[in-house]
Design a protein around this motif. Structure first.
Motif, PDB file in Angstrom:
ATOM      1  N   SER A  44       0.836  -1.206   0.000  1.00  0.00           N
ATOM      2  CA  SER A  44       0.000   0.000   0.000  1.00  0.00           C
ATOM      3  C   SER A  44       0.866   1.249   0.000  1.00  0.00           C
ATOM      4  O   SER A  44       1.999   1.234   0.476  1.00  0.00           O
ATOM      5  N   SER A  45       0.308   2.345  -0.492  1.00  0.00           N
ATOM      6  CA  SER A  45       1.025   3.625  -0.443  1.00  0.00           C
ATOM      7  C   SER A  45       0.895   4.269   0.938  1.00  0.00           C
ATOM      8  O   SER A  45       1.630   5.189   1.260  1.00  0.00           O
ATOM      9  N   SER A  46      -0.004   3.757   1.764  1.00  0.00           N
ATOM     10  CA  SER A  46      -0.207   4.288   3.115  1.00  0.00           C
ATOM     11  C   SER A  46       0.697   3.559   4.108  1.00  0.00           C
ATOM     12  O   SER A  46       0.599   2.338   4.266  1.00  0.00           O
ATOM     13  N   LYS A  48       0.474   3.479   7.284  1.00  0.00           N
ATOM     14  CA  LYS A  48      -0.341   2.859   8.336  1.00  0.00           C
ATOM     15  C   LYS A  48      -0.972   1.559   7.849  1.00  0.00           C
ATOM     16  O   LYS A  48      -1.041   0.583   8.590  1.00  0.00           O
ATOM     17  N   VAL A  49      -1.406   1.520   6.600  1.00  0.00           N
ATOM     18  CA  VAL A  49      -1.966   0.289   6.041  1.00  0.00           C
ATOM     19  C   VAL A  49      -0.872  -0.760   5.906  1.00  0.00           C
ATOM     20  O   VAL A  49      -1.073  -1.919   6.267  1.00  0.00           O
ATOM     21  N   ARG A  50       0.299  -0.351   5.413  1.00  0.00           N
ATOM     22  CA  ARG A  50       1.420  -1.292   5.289  1.00  0.00           C
ATOM     23  C   ARG A  50       1.788  -1.891   6.638  1.00  0.00           C
ATOM     24  O   ARG A  50       1.987  -3.095   6.772  1.00  0.00           O
ATOM     25  N   ALA A  51       1.879  -1.041   7.656  1.00  0.00           N
ATOM     26  CA  ALA A  51       2.249  -1.520   8.992  1.00  0.00           C
ATOM     27  C   ALA A  51       1.202  -2.486   9.531  1.00  0.00           C
ATOM     28  O   ALA A  51       1.546  -3.544  10.074  1.00  0.00           O
ATOM     29  N   LEU A  52      -0.075  -2.156   9.386  1.00  0.00           N
ATOM     30  CA  LEU A  52      -1.133  -3.046   9.861  1.00  0.00           C
ATOM     31  C   LEU A  52      -1.132  -4.354   9.082  1.00  0.00           C
ATOM     32  O   LEU A  52      -1.300  -5.433   9.666  1.00  0.00           O
ATOM     33  N   ALA A  53      -0.910  -4.285   7.789  1.00  0.00           N
ATOM     34  CA  ALA A  53      -0.875  -5.501   6.966  1.00  0.00           C
ATOM     35  C   ALA A  53       0.267  -6.416   7.399  1.00  0.00           C
ATOM     36  O   ALA A  53       0.082  -7.629   7.547  1.00  0.00           O
ATOM     37  N   ARG A  54       1.444  -5.851   7.616  1.00  0.00           N
ATOM     38  CA  ARG A  54       2.597  -6.662   8.051  1.00  0.00           C
ATOM     39  C   ARG A  54       2.366  -7.258   9.436  1.00  0.00           C
ATOM     40  O   ARG A  54       2.648  -8.436   9.671  1.00  0.00           O
ATOM     41  N   GLU A  55       1.862  -6.454  10.353  1.00  0.00           N
ATOM     42  CA  GLU A  55       1.601  -6.940  11.709  1.00  0.00           C
ATOM     43  C   GLU A  55       0.540  -8.042  11.692  1.00  0.00           C
ATOM     44  O   GLU A  55       0.701  -9.085  12.335  1.00  0.00           O
ATOM     45  N   THR A  56      -0.520  -7.825  10.931  1.00  0.00           N
ATOM     46  CA  THR A  56      -1.594  -8.813  10.849  1.00  0.00           C
ATOM     47  C   THR A  56      -1.095 -10.099  10.202  1.00  0.00           C
ATOM     48  O   THR A  56      -1.420 -11.195  10.664  1.00  0.00           O
ATOM     49  N   LEU A  57      -0.308  -9.989   9.159  1.00  0.00           N
ATOM     50  CA  LEU A  57       0.234 -11.178   8.504  1.00  0.00           C
ATOM     51  C   LEU A  57       1.095 -11.980   9.473  1.00  0.00           C
ATOM     52  O   LEU A  57       1.011 -13.208   9.521  1.00  0.00           O
ATOM     53  N   SER A  58       1.877 -11.303  10.278  1.00  0.00           N
ATOM     54  CA  SER A  58       2.714 -11.991  11.262  1.00  0.00           C
ATOM     55  C   SER A  58       1.851 -12.745  12.279  1.00  0.00           C
ATOM     56  O   SER A  58       2.099 -13.925  12.560  1.00  0.00           O
ATOM     57  N   VAL A  59       0.841 -12.086  12.812  1.00  0.00           N
ATOM     58  CA  VAL A  59      -0.059 -12.711  13.791  1.00  0.00           C
ATOM     59  C   VAL A  59      -0.797 -13.897  13.160  1.00  0.00           C
ATOM     60  O   VAL A  59      -0.897 -14.972  13.752  1.00  0.00           O
ATOM     61  N   GLN A 141      -7.301  -5.913  15.835  1.00  0.00           N
ATOM     62  CA  GLN A 141      -7.391  -5.574  14.423  1.00  0.00           C
ATOM     63  C   GLN A 141      -8.541  -4.598  14.170  1.00  0.00           C
ATOM     64  O   GLN A 141      -8.387  -3.619  13.434  1.00  0.00           O
ATOM     65  N   LEU A 142      -9.692  -4.853  14.787  1.00  0.00           N
ATOM     66  CA  LEU A 142     -10.832  -3.947  14.606  1.00  0.00           C
ATOM     67  C   LEU A 142     -10.528  -2.561  15.164  1.00  0.00           C
ATOM     68  O   LEU A 142     -10.899  -1.549  14.551  1.00  0.00           O
ATOM     69  N   ALA A 143      -9.838  -2.488  16.291  1.00  0.00           N
ATOM     70  CA  ALA A 143      -9.462  -1.191  16.853  1.00  0.00           C
ATOM     71  C   ALA A 143      -8.488  -0.462  15.923  1.00  0.00           C
ATOM     72  O   ALA A 143      -8.624   0.748  15.700  1.00  0.00           O
ATOM     73  N   ALA A 144      -7.528  -1.177  15.374  1.00  0.00           N
ATOM     74  CA  ALA A 144      -6.578  -0.563  14.445  1.00  0.00           C
ATOM     75  C   ALA A 144      -7.289  -0.086  13.182  1.00  0.00           C
ATOM     76  O   ALA A 144      -6.990   0.996  12.665  1.00  0.00           O
ATOM     77  N   LEU A 145      -8.229  -0.882  12.702  1.00  0.00           N
ATOM     78  CA  LEU A 145      -8.988  -0.483  11.512  1.00  0.00           C
ATOM     79  C   LEU A 145      -9.839   0.743  11.800  1.00  0.00           C
ATOM     80  O   LEU A 145      -9.971   1.620  10.945  1.00  0.00           O
ATOM     81  N   GLN A 146     -10.424   0.806  12.985  1.00  0.00           N
ATOM     82  CA  GLN A 146     -11.220   1.977  13.361  1.00  0.00           C
ATOM     83  C   GLN A 146     -10.347   3.224  13.333  1.00  0.00           C
ATOM     84  O   GLN A 146     -10.757   4.254  12.847  1.00  0.00           O
ATOM     85  N   GLY A 147      -9.117   3.101  13.824  1.00  0.00           N
ATOM     86  CA  GLY A 147      -8.187   4.222  13.770  1.00  0.00           C
ATOM     87  C   GLY A 147      -7.861   4.631  12.345  1.00  0.00           C
ATOM     88  O   GLY A 147      -7.773   5.817  12.035  1.00  0.00           O
ATOM     89  N   LEU A 148      -7.703   3.659  11.460  1.00  0.00           N
ATOM     90  CA  LEU A 148      -7.450   3.965  10.049  1.00  0.00           C
ATOM     91  C   LEU A 148      -8.639   4.675   9.431  1.00  0.00           C
ATOM     92  O   LEU A 148      -8.483   5.625   8.659  1.00  0.00           O
TER      93      LEU A 148
END
Length: 160
Positions: A44-46, A48-59, A141-148
């Motif tokens: 992603s160009s964002s 915050k989206v990249r960071a959430l995607a990487r963190e979520t993929l790891s989990v 994840q839902l809390a992080a998405l709400q922040g996004l």
């Protein structure tokens, strides 16, 4: 208690019931597509989206490995899945981010619901432990998405 036919020698007898097995098999099947979507969203160009995607993929990768190991310990065949149908390949910008957010939110909600059902009807301590962790991960994840979404809404208001 269900009968686990065809258990190979050397594998532990499952400590659970049919609910546990359904939960584990559903979870493995549900994790594969969301892992592919997270891998795609990491471009992603964002930031915050990249960071959430990487963190979520790891989990999700850790969860997938733990579930797969438990199924193997119980003598269940290794899952061979068809290719993941949906990815974010070919998308970029807001379209990529929006689909990632939509899919991750849907996955997190479904994971929380199925994990709660496991806690009610499951008998396996190991599986219930995985379900508890899935609920916490889904909530994060839902809390992080709400922040996004709040950040995106604020940026959109500034453009008007």
């Amino acid at each position: 208690m269900i009968i686990w036919a065809g258990r190979p020698e050397g594998h532990a007898k499952p400590e659970g019931n049919a609910t546990d097995l359904r939960y584990l098999e559903y979870a493995v099947a549900a994790l594969e597509p969301i892992m592919a979507i997270c891998a795609d969203a990491a471009r992603s160009s964002s930031p915050k989206v990249r960071a959430l995607a990487r963190e979520t993929l790891s989990v999700q990768t850790e969860r997938f490995d733990a579930i797969s190991a438990l199924l193997r310990d119980w003598g269940r065949a290794e899952r061979t899945s068809p290719p993941v149908a949906e990815t974010l390949v070919g998308l970029d910008g807001e379209a990529l981010d929006k689909l990632f957010v939509d899919r991750l939110a849907a996955h997190a909600r479904a994971s929380i619901l199925s994990s709660r059902a496991e806690l009610i009807a499951g008998a396996s301590r190991s599986t219930r432990h995985l379900a508890e962790h899935a609920i916490h991960a889904g909530d994060r994840q839902l809390a992080a998405l709400q922040g996004l979404l709040l950040v995106a809404a604020s940026a959109g208001d500034l453009r008007k």
